[in-house]
Design an enzyme around this catalytic site. Structure first.
Site, PDB file in Angstrom:
ATOM      1  N   SER A 102      10.383   2.158  -0.337  1.00  0.00           N
ATOM      2  CA  SER A 102       9.341   2.058   0.696  1.00  0.00           C
ATOM      3  C   SER A 102      10.094   1.133   1.794  1.00  0.00           C
ATOM      4  CB  SER A 102       8.169   1.411   0.232  1.00  0.00           C
ATOM      5  OG  SER A 102       8.286   0.524  -0.399  1.00  0.00           O
ATOM      6  N   CYS A 103       9.368   1.333   2.883  1.00  0.00           N
ATOM      7  CA  CYS A 103       9.748   0.455   4.276  1.00  0.00           C
ATOM      8  C   CYS A 103       9.937  -0.998   3.776  1.00  0.00           C
ATOM      9  CB  CYS A 103       8.542   0.972   4.998  1.00  0.00           C
ATOM     10  SG  CYS A 103       8.932   0.257   6.825  1.00  0.00           S
ATOM     11  N   PRO A 104      10.739  -1.750   4.291  1.00  0.00           N
ATOM     12  CA  PRO A 104      11.757  -1.091   5.184  1.00  0.00           C
ATOM     13  C   PRO A 104      13.426  -1.085   4.184  1.00  0.00           C
ATOM     14  CG  PRO A 104      11.771  -3.785   5.183  1.00  0.00           C
ATOM     15  CD  PRO A 104      10.870  -3.100   4.227  1.00  0.00           C
TER      16      PRO A 104
END
Lengths: 352, 68
Positions: free
Chosen positions: B10-12
């Site tokens: 997941s981000c980042p």
């Protein structure tokens, strides 16, 4: 360039819609506040009994459904989950403890600034320092492991639950609590709030707007894309507040806020740090929960449970200032966040 | 060409992994991503860093190739 223009326009619309919601009945400087609104929902369904903050906020439902509808339309809806869900749950409780110390999520923090509340500047300072600490651990390899594909239905459940919540609001059965006074009693009409949520939810889904992502990406990658959205909300809510005559510059006697600098700083420090670990601010978690990300659903449930804990245990601050219980909780939360950060960093994993 | 797999992250994380891999392979890498958000973020990072990007779609994943 087009991408940047879109997020600036999005931030501008969110700033203006937020002030309009205040004009139409929401509490001052609280057109949107993810932490406050989830806290109100926790009260509305009786998870806490703080009589002044109980209401099922249609804005939240709108945010989730707006993101769900646009993500489905653009084929971006995807059921995913399984990336350290319980760690995320705990981190979200911590985010709420920090937010209710400051009295607002990062989005309300900048809406408060746009309304002239200078305590928000101290909150922003704490928020940025918290993000810096989070980024330090990201650079040390912090991550919560990968997620996995889930069944479509797993992802549909949260939007369905939100639709059910909206039906509960419309039917108002006796077991749902509605504040008769205080912030919980101040709200725009149901359909306007829902519409505002839908619009902002769709815009945020399209642009990936995230309050914590702006500063994080600027530090990590020198990428100002998300930060432009953050700044645009401040500028446009400031202009809208001026036009409506809501702008009131100062530290003292600001609406639903206190001016204890140290605890405003520490509250948002915790929110910034824990949100970096979660991968996004509370607004972003809501949007992702509408896109089928069940790790974010767990985060939203963590925020709701966190709000209930805050009010049941007397941790939430009030306009008269923080409570001792709240100060102790922030201290413990900083230690827990440090442990979670260290244990999930790669240095540690390699040693294992 | 070195290939990194960011699926499920997941981000980042996808951008961080890209950044790290580029430090070791500055001439270019291929990056596998499994969602449009990560694709957009990785491409923006690569373009900001002076790389040319192309992508191909493969079932549920995208393969981004970054070259100097």
């Amino acid at each position: 360039m087009k991408e940047k223009r879109t997020i600036i326009i999005t931030g501008g619309l969110i700033g203006i819609i937020s002030v309009l919601l205040v004009y139409l009945g929401n509490p001052a400087n609280m057109g949107f506040c993810i932490a406050c609104f989830l806290r109100d929902i926790a009260g509305g369904i009786g998870l806490h009994r703080a009589g002044v903050v109980q209401y099922i906020r249609p804005e939240i439902i709108g945010l989730v459904l707006g993101a769900f509808i646009l993500a489905s339309k653009n084929k971006e809806f995807e059921s995913r989950g399984g990336s350290s869900p319980f760690t995320r749950f705990i981190l979200s409780i911590i985010v709420m403890i920090g937010a209710l110390m400051f009295l607002g999520c990062p989005l309300r923090m900048i809406l408060r600034l746009g309304g002239g509340d200078l305590s928000a500047l101290i909150g922003i300072a704490g928020f940025v320092v918290g993000i810096l600490v989070g980024v330090y651990f990201l650079n040390k390899g912090f991550n919560l492991k990968r997620n996995y594909k889930m069944s479509k239905f797993e992802g549909y459940l949260f939007p369905i639950l939100n639709t059910g919540l909206f039906i509960l609001l419309l039917m108002s059965p006796v077991f749902i609590f509605f504040s008769e006074k205080g912030p919980g009693a101040a709200h725009a009409s149901i359909w306007i709030s829902l519409a505002a949520g839908l619009v902002v939810g769709a815009l945020s889904q399209k642009t990936r707007l995230c309050m914590v992502g702006g500063t994080r990406d600027m530090i990590l990658f020198k990428d100002n894309y998300l930060l432009l959205g953050f700044l645009s909300i401040i500028v446009f809510s400031f202009i809208a507040n001026l036009s409506f005559g809501f702008f009131n510059l100062g530290f003292e006697s600001q609406p639903i806020a206190h001016s204890d600098g140290l605890w405003n700083f520490l509250g948002m420090f915790l929110v910034g740090w824990a949100s970096v670990l979660l991968g996004g601010c509370p607004l972003r978690q809501l949007i992702l929960s509408g896109e089928g990300n069940t790790d974010s659903v767990i985060s939203v449930i963590g925020l709701i449970v966190g709000a209930a804990i805050c009010h049941n245990f007397g941790l939430a601050a009030s306009p008269s200032g923080p409570t001792i219980n709240g100060q102790i909780a922030v201290g413990i939360s900083i230690i827990i966040t440090l442990i979670i950060s260290s244990v999930n960093s790669e240095m540690k994993i390699r040693r294992e | 060409m070195k290939k990194i797999d960011t699926c499920g992250m997941s981000c980042p994380q996808p951008v961080l992994m890209t950044k790290k891999a580029l430090e070791e392979n500055p001439e270019g890498i291929d990056i596998i991503v499994d969602n449009k958000t990560a694709k957009g973020n990785v491409e923006r990072f690569l373009n900001n860093s002076g790389y040319k990007t192309e992508f191909s779609e493969n079932d549920d994943t995208f393969i981004i190739s970054a070259r100097k």
